[in-house]
Design a protein around this motif. Structure first.
Motif, PDB file in Angstrom:
ATOM      1  N   GLU A  93      -2.654   2.215  -8.183  1.00  0.00           N
ATOM      2  CA  GLU A  93      -2.748   3.319  -7.235  1.00  0.00           C
ATOM      3  C   GLU A  93      -2.944   2.807  -5.816  1.00  0.00           C
ATOM      4  O   GLU A  93      -2.402   3.365  -4.853  1.00  0.00           O
ATOM      5  N   GLU A  94      -3.694   1.736  -5.680  1.00  0.00           N
ATOM      6  CA  GLU A  94      -3.938   1.134  -4.367  1.00  0.00           C
ATOM      7  C   GLU A  94      -2.724   0.368  -3.870  1.00  0.00           C
ATOM      8  O   GLU A  94      -2.463   0.324  -2.661  1.00  0.00           O
TER       9      GLU A  94
ATOM     10  N   LEU B 143      -8.013   0.644   5.937  1.00  0.00           N
ATOM     11  CA  LEU B 143      -8.015   0.602   4.480  1.00  0.00           C
ATOM     12  C   LEU B 143      -9.179  -0.220   3.939  1.00  0.00           C
ATOM     13  O   LEU B 143      -9.803   0.152   2.937  1.00  0.00           O
TER      14      LEU B 143
ATOM     15  N   GLY C 117      -5.528  -5.299  -6.360  1.00  0.00           N
ATOM     16  CA  GLY C 117      -5.944  -3.906  -6.358  1.00  0.00           C
ATOM     17  C   GLY C 117      -5.329  -3.175  -7.534  1.00  0.00           C
ATOM     18  O   GLY C 117      -4.520  -3.733  -8.289  1.00  0.00           O
ATOM     19  N   SER C 118      -5.701  -1.928  -7.698  1.00  0.00           N
ATOM     20  CA  SER C 118      -5.153  -1.109  -8.778  1.00  0.00           C
ATOM     21  C   SER C 118      -3.714  -0.709  -8.444  1.00  0.00           C
ATOM     22  O   SER C 118      -3.288  -0.777  -7.289  1.00  0.00           O
TER      23      SER C 118
ATOM     24  N   LEU D  18     -10.136   0.660   0.284  1.00  0.00           N
ATOM     25  CA  LEU D  18      -8.818   0.845  -0.310  1.00  0.00           C
ATOM     26  C   LEU D  18      -7.926  -0.379  -0.164  1.00  0.00           C
ATOM     27  O   LEU D  18      -6.709  -0.297  -0.378  1.00  0.00           O
ATOM     28  N   ALA D  19      -8.500  -1.510   0.227  1.00  0.00           N
ATOM     29  CA  ALA D  19      -7.753  -2.770   0.328  1.00  0.00           C
ATOM     30  C   ALA D  19      -8.676  -3.898  -0.105  1.00  0.00           C
ATOM     31  O   ALA D  19      -9.816  -3.988   0.374  1.00  0.00           O
TER      32      ALA D  19
ATOM     33  N   HIS E 122       0.835  -1.199   0.000  1.00  0.00           N
ATOM     34  CA  HIS E 122       0.000   0.000   0.000  1.00  0.00           C
ATOM     35  C   HIS E 122       0.875   1.256   0.000  1.00  0.00           C
ATOM     36  O   HIS E 122       2.071   1.194   0.323  1.00  0.00           O
TER      37      HIS E 122
END
Length: 208
Positions: A84-85, A57, A81-82, A62-63, A37
């Motif tokens: 960005e993530e 998160l 995840g992406s 976001l996780a 992360h």
């Protein structure tokens, strides 16, 4: 083969995820799967802080991870995840220098309960992550497994993202090397027509 179920990591399943991590000593010095992360003030503040950071998160969306359940207990997971993530992947500098473009999703970590390794559950977790990504609309997915040449040369506890041959069996293709002994594997995942995750799966070889 065991009959398992795939569930997404959410606020509702976090305690099951936490129980799995705690049974296995926090995984890699208590990282709680927060290593990849973005950097923040909480990073490097200890095991308990990692645990609460992961919970936060998850609650903020976001996780993400696919959890593999055997009965009522989570026994494996695949983090996804992406970019960005999950920007802080291993060998990041080399990876970015050789990347033509970033994927829509990446799978940087797969872990299986001690005592359950060697049963194909890592592949089941990867398959679960792919299915959850398909439900989210699909896209290009990368994984970064160990390229062992088809030979099990390492203790399975160090294979934090499976092997190249496992990814190939799950429909990924080889793209390029990454770091010492790892590689980039790629798969284009179509959007799901209908939800599939959450029901029973006939073990590691039950959904090919």
């Amino acid at each position: 083969m065991p009959v398992v179920t795939i569930k997404a990591l959410t606020e509702e399943t976090f305690d099951d995820f936490a129980a799995l991590v705690e049974r296995n000593g926090g995984m890699f010095a208590g990282c709680w799967c927060t290593k990849f992360h973005p950097d923040c003030a909480e990073k490097g503040q200890g095991v308990e802080t990692n645990r609460e950071r992961k919970r936060r998160l998850v609650s903020e969306g976001l996780a993400h991870a696919a959890l593999v359940y055997d009965g009522g207990s989570a026994v494996a997971w695949a983090q996804y995840g992406s970019p960005e993530e999950l920007p802080s992947i291993q060998h990041r500098k080399e990876y970015l220098a050789t990347a033509e473009r970033l994927p829509d999703y990446r799978v940087p970590c797969i872990q299986v309960e001690r005592g359950r390794r060697g049963q194909g559950l890592a592949a089941t977790a990867l398959r679960g992550a792919v299915e959850l990504i398909a439900q989210a609309g699909g896209g290009t997915v990368e994984g970064y497994p160990h390229d062992t040449g088809g030979v099990r040369k390492k203790n399975s506890s160090f294979l934090y993202n499976g092997t190249r041959t496992m990814y190939e069996r799950e429909g990924f293709t080889y793209d390029r090397p990454k770091g010492l002994g790892n590689c980039v594997m790629v798969r284009l995942v179509d959007a799901a027509v209908s939800p599939q995750v959450g029901g029973p799966s006939a073990g590691p070889q039950g959904r090919q």
